[in-house]
Every structure is written in structure tokens, then in C-alpha cells.
Write an enzyme that holds these catalytic residues in place. Structure first.
Site, PDB file in Angstrom:
ATOM      1  N   PHE A  22       0.870  -1.183   0.000  1.00 65.23           N
ATOM      2  CA  PHE A  22       0.000   0.000   0.000  1.00 65.23           C
ATOM      3  C   PHE A  22       0.912   1.240   0.000  1.00 65.23           C
ATOM      4  O   PHE A  22       1.892   1.279   0.716  1.00 65.23           O
ATOM      5  CB  PHE A  22      -0.866  -0.010   1.255  1.00 65.23           C
ATOM      6  CG  PHE A  22      -2.133   0.790   1.167  1.00 65.23           C
ATOM      7  CD1 PHE A  22      -2.100   2.175   1.248  1.00 65.23           C
ATOM      8  CD2 PHE A  22      -3.357   0.168   0.999  1.00 65.23           C
ATOM      9  CE1 PHE A  22      -3.263   2.918   1.182  1.00 65.23           C
ATOM     10  CE2 PHE A  22      -4.531   0.895   0.933  1.00 65.23           C
ATOM     11  CZ  PHE A  22      -4.488   2.271   1.035  1.00 65.23           C
ATOM     12  N   SER A  54       0.035  -1.996   5.687  1.00 65.44           N
ATOM     13  CA  SER A  54       0.745  -1.939   6.968  1.00 65.44           C
ATOM     14  C   SER A  54       0.068  -2.748   8.057  1.00 65.44           C
ATOM     15  O   SER A  54       0.721  -3.275   8.953  1.00 65.44           O
ATOM     16  CB  SER A  54       0.868  -0.478   7.416  1.00 65.44           C
ATOM     17  OG  SER A  54       1.713   0.214   6.516  1.00 65.44           O
ATOM     18  N   GLU A  56      -1.079  -5.571   7.936  1.00 66.03           N
ATOM     19  CA  GLU A  56      -0.620  -6.978   7.897  1.00 66.03           C
ATOM     20  C   GLU A  56       0.821  -7.150   8.364  1.00 66.03           C
ATOM     21  O   GLU A  56       1.316  -8.278   8.462  1.00 66.03           O
ATOM     22  CB  GLU A  56      -0.760  -7.515   6.462  1.00 66.03           C
ATOM     23  CG  GLU A  56      -2.174  -7.882   6.057  1.00 66.03           C
ATOM     24  CD  GLU A  56      -3.025  -6.649   5.800  1.00 66.03           C
ATOM     25  OE1 GLU A  56      -2.502  -5.682   5.188  1.00 66.03           O
ATOM     26  OE2 GLU A  56      -4.179  -6.615   6.243  1.00 66.03           O
ATOM     27  N   THR A  84      -8.226   9.220   4.138  1.00 65.25           N
ATOM     28  CA  THR A  84      -8.580   7.968   4.826  1.00 65.25           C
ATOM     29  C   THR A  84      -8.863   8.229   6.294  1.00 65.25           C
ATOM     30  O   THR A  84      -8.012   8.754   7.005  1.00 65.25           O
ATOM     31  CB  THR A  84      -7.402   6.973   4.731  1.00 65.25           C
ATOM     32  OG1 THR A  84      -6.904   7.025   3.416  1.00 65.25           O
ATOM     33  CG2 THR A  84      -7.837   5.576   5.099  1.00 65.25           C
ATOM     34  N   HIS A  86      -9.537   5.899   8.524  1.00 66.63           N
ATOM     35  CA  HIS A  86      -9.006   4.921   9.481  1.00 66.63           C
ATOM     36  C   HIS A  86      -7.480   4.960   9.532  1.00 66.63           C
ATOM     37  O   HIS A  86      -6.828   4.006   9.881  1.00 66.63           O
ATOM     38  CB  HIS A  86      -9.560   3.521   9.264  1.00 66.63           C
ATOM     39  CG  HIS A  86      -9.140   2.824   8.015  1.00 66.63           C
ATOM     40  ND1 HIS A  86      -9.452   3.279   6.761  1.00 66.63           N
ATOM     41  CD2 HIS A  86      -8.443   1.687   7.818  1.00 66.63           C
ATOM     42  CE1 HIS A  86      -8.980   2.447   5.872  1.00 66.63           C
ATOM     43  NE2 HIS A  86      -8.335   1.478   6.474  1.00 66.63           N
ATOM     44  N   PHE A 111      10.586  -0.162  13.707  1.00 69.36           N
ATOM     45  CA  PHE A 111       9.327   0.417  13.219  1.00 69.36           C
ATOM     46  C   PHE A 111       9.642   1.443  12.127  1.00 69.36           C
ATOM     47  O   PHE A 111       9.908   2.611  12.412  1.00 69.36           O
ATOM     48  CB  PHE A 111       8.586   1.086  14.392  1.00 69.36           C
ATOM     49  CG  PHE A 111       7.234   1.625  14.026  1.00 69.36           C
ATOM     50  CD1 PHE A 111       6.974   2.989  14.083  1.00 69.36           C
ATOM     51  CD2 PHE A 111       6.219   0.783  13.612  1.00 69.36           C
ATOM     52  CE1 PHE A 111       5.722   3.504  13.760  1.00 69.36           C
ATOM     53  CE2 PHE A 111       4.965   1.281  13.287  1.00 69.36           C
ATOM     54  CZ  PHE A 111       4.716   2.643  13.353  1.00 69.36           C
ATOM     55  N   ARG A 125      10.103  12.183   2.872  1.00 66.94           N
ATOM     56  CA  ARG A 125      10.792  11.233   3.765  1.00 66.94           C
ATOM     57  C   ARG A 125      11.272   9.990   3.011  1.00 66.94           C
ATOM     58  O   ARG A 125      11.983   9.164   3.542  1.00 66.94           O
ATOM     59  CB  ARG A 125       9.844  10.812   4.899  1.00 66.94           C
ATOM     60  CG  ARG A 125       9.568  11.914   5.902  1.00 66.94           C
ATOM     61  CD  ARG A 125       8.276  11.657   6.665  1.00 66.94           C
ATOM     62  NE  ARG A 125       8.018  12.665   7.689  1.00 66.94           N
ATOM     63  CZ  ARG A 125       7.612  13.893   7.394  1.00 66.94           C
ATOM     64  NH1 ARG A 125       7.430  14.262   6.129  1.00 66.94           N
ATOM     65  NH2 ARG A 125       7.392  14.780   8.339  1.00 66.94           N
TER      66      ARG A 125
HETATM   67  O1  LIG Z   1      -0.155   0.645   4.565  1.00 68.50           O
HETATM   68  C1  LIG Z   1      -1.224   1.265   4.559  1.00 68.50           C
HETATM   69  N1  LIG Z   1      -2.402   0.576   4.602  1.00 68.50           N
HETATM   70  C2  LIG Z   1      -3.581   1.235   4.598  1.00 68.50           C
HETATM   71  N2  LIG Z   1      -4.719   0.513   4.631  1.00 68.50           N
HETATM   72  C3  LIG Z   1      -4.739  -0.918   4.309  1.00 68.50           C
HETATM   73  C4  LIG Z   1      -4.487  -1.767   5.550  1.00 68.50           C
HETATM   74  O2  LIG Z   1      -3.111  -1.689   5.910  1.00 68.50           O
HETATM   75  C5  LIG Z   1      -4.819  -3.233   5.272  1.00 68.50           C
HETATM   76  O3  LIG Z   1      -3.977  -3.710   4.244  1.00 68.50           O
HETATM   77  C6  LIG Z   1      -6.267  -3.414   4.863  1.00 68.50           C
HETATM   78  O4  LIG Z   1      -7.098  -2.801   5.820  1.00 68.50           O
HETATM   79  C7  LIG Z   1      -6.624  -4.886   4.723  1.00 68.50           C
HETATM   80  O5  LIG Z   1      -6.429  -5.539   5.968  1.00 68.50           O
HETATM   81  C8  LIG Z   1      -3.619   2.637   4.569  1.00 68.50           C
HETATM   82  N3  LIG Z   1      -4.823   3.379   4.603  1.00 68.50           N
HETATM   83  O6  LIG Z   1      -5.935   2.803   4.524  1.00 68.50           O
HETATM   84  O7  LIG Z   1      -4.770   4.650   4.693  1.00 68.50           O
HETATM   85  C9  LIG Z   1      -2.369   3.343   4.523  1.00 68.50           C
HETATM   86  O8  LIG Z   1      -2.296   4.588   4.472  1.00 68.50           O
HETATM   87  N4  LIG Z   1      -1.228   2.624   4.529  1.00 68.50           N
END
Ligand SMILES: O=c1[nH]c(NC[C@H](O)[C@H](O)[C@H](O)CO)c([N+](=O)[O-])c(=O)[nH]1
Length: 150
Positions: A22, A54, A56, A84, A86, A111, A125
Site C-alpha cells: 500500500f 501496513s 498486515e 482515509t 481509518h 518500526f 521522507r
Molecule cells: O499501509 C497502509 N495501509 C492502509 N490501509 C490498508 C491496511 O493496511 C490493510 O492492508 C487493509 O485494511 C486490509 O487488511 C492505509 N490506509 O488505509 O490509509 C495506509 O495509508 N497505509
């Protein structure tokens, strides 16, 4: 006074990297910086495991840490608030999860998840101003070497 700290020698180290796909435009750059750091410090073995996002990361970090195959694990991700809602949920859970894995396993899990307001902050970054991936890799080397001394 006896000062104990980890050095940055990569020789003989085995590092596991778990990276979120992601926001790949950001995490891909963090990975490049981290691998550049590991290679230039002579790390023998780096395994890179990709996960969807992230959220996962903690599960796979746990698997790698408990495998006994790595001296340290580096978690790389990019949580972008953007639109987003969440954002906090993902960011907080990942931080808590990574810390728990490290404490439970006794293996350093670094981390390396950038949490930013928008993509531009992320790019700053991940290569424009600096590459946090390289910096997180340095912390990974230091912790891997420090734990061997304790
Ligand atoms: O790594 C990220 N995952 C994100 N969502 C996916 C999440 O990590 C899971 O892969 C998903 O919810 C399925 O479990 C993000 N947002 O939703 O914003 C993000 O910004 N970064």
C-alpha cells in the site's frame, strides 16, 4: 563506566524485511534506501517479504522474528492520512503490533512505518529530502549488533 552500544557492521547478520505494498510509490523508495544501507554495510542475507498493507505487517513480522532465522526485522510501511479516516486505526495498530512482536520474541523489530498527512510529506521522507528507509536500516544494524552484546 562501561559503554555498551551496537556498531554498524553488517557482516554475518541476517535481516528480515517486511514491507507493505500500500502506497508502494513511498514504500518502494524506503526499501531502496534500506537495501542500499544493508548492502553498503556488508549484510550477508536480507529477505524481503511483501504484505498488502501496513495492517498486515505485525503478523508477518512475528513469523519472521519467531523463525529464529533473523538477527533483526525491519518493518517498512507508509500510512497516509489523506482522505482515509481509518488512518489512526491502521497506524496505531501497526505500532502496537510491531512493539509487541519485538518484546514477545526478543528480536529487534524496527518500526519503519512513516505516518504522514499527505503523499508529498511521504515523498519528502522517501527520497526528496531524506530517505528514512536508510535511517531505519541503520537502526536495524545497530540493534542487531547491540543484542549480540547483551
Ligand atoms: O499501509 C497502509 N495501509 C492502509 N490501509 C490498508 C491496511 O493496511 C490493510 O492492508 C487493509 O485494511 C486490509 O487488511 C492505509 N490506509 O488505509 O490509509 C495506509 O495509508 N497505509
Amino acid at each position: 563506566v562501561k559503554r555498551i552500544e551496537g556498531d554498524f557492521i553488517g557482516k554475518g547478520l541476517r535481516i528480515g524485511v517486511v514491507i507493505a505494498r500500500f502506497n508502494d510509490l513511498l514504500t518502494g523508495e524506503l526499501l531502496k534506501g534500506a537495501l542500499d544501507c544493508f548492502e553498503r554495510h556488508g549484510v550477508d542475507r536480507v529477505d524481503v517479504v511483501k504484505v498488502p498493507g501496513s495492517f498486515e505487517i505485525p503478523l508477518v513480522a512475528k513469523k519472521l522474528a519467531e523463525s529464529g532465522k533473523y538477527d533483526a526485522v525491519l518493518a517498512l510501511g507508509a500510512v497516509v492520512r489523506g482522505e482515509t479516516r481509518h488512518f489512526e486505526l491502521v497506524a496505531n495498530e501497526v505500532a502496537k503490533g510491531v512493539a509487541k512482536v519485538s518484546l514477545d520474541s526478543g528480536v529487534p523489530v524496527i518500526f519503519g512505518v512513516i505516518t504522514v498527512e499527505d503523499e508529498l510529506q511521504g515523498l519528502n521522507r522517501a527520497g526528496i529530502k531524506s530517505n528514512k528507509g536508510f535511517e531505519y536500516a541503520m537502526a536495524t544494524l545497530e540493534m542487531a549488533n547491540l543484542m549480540k552484546k547483551l
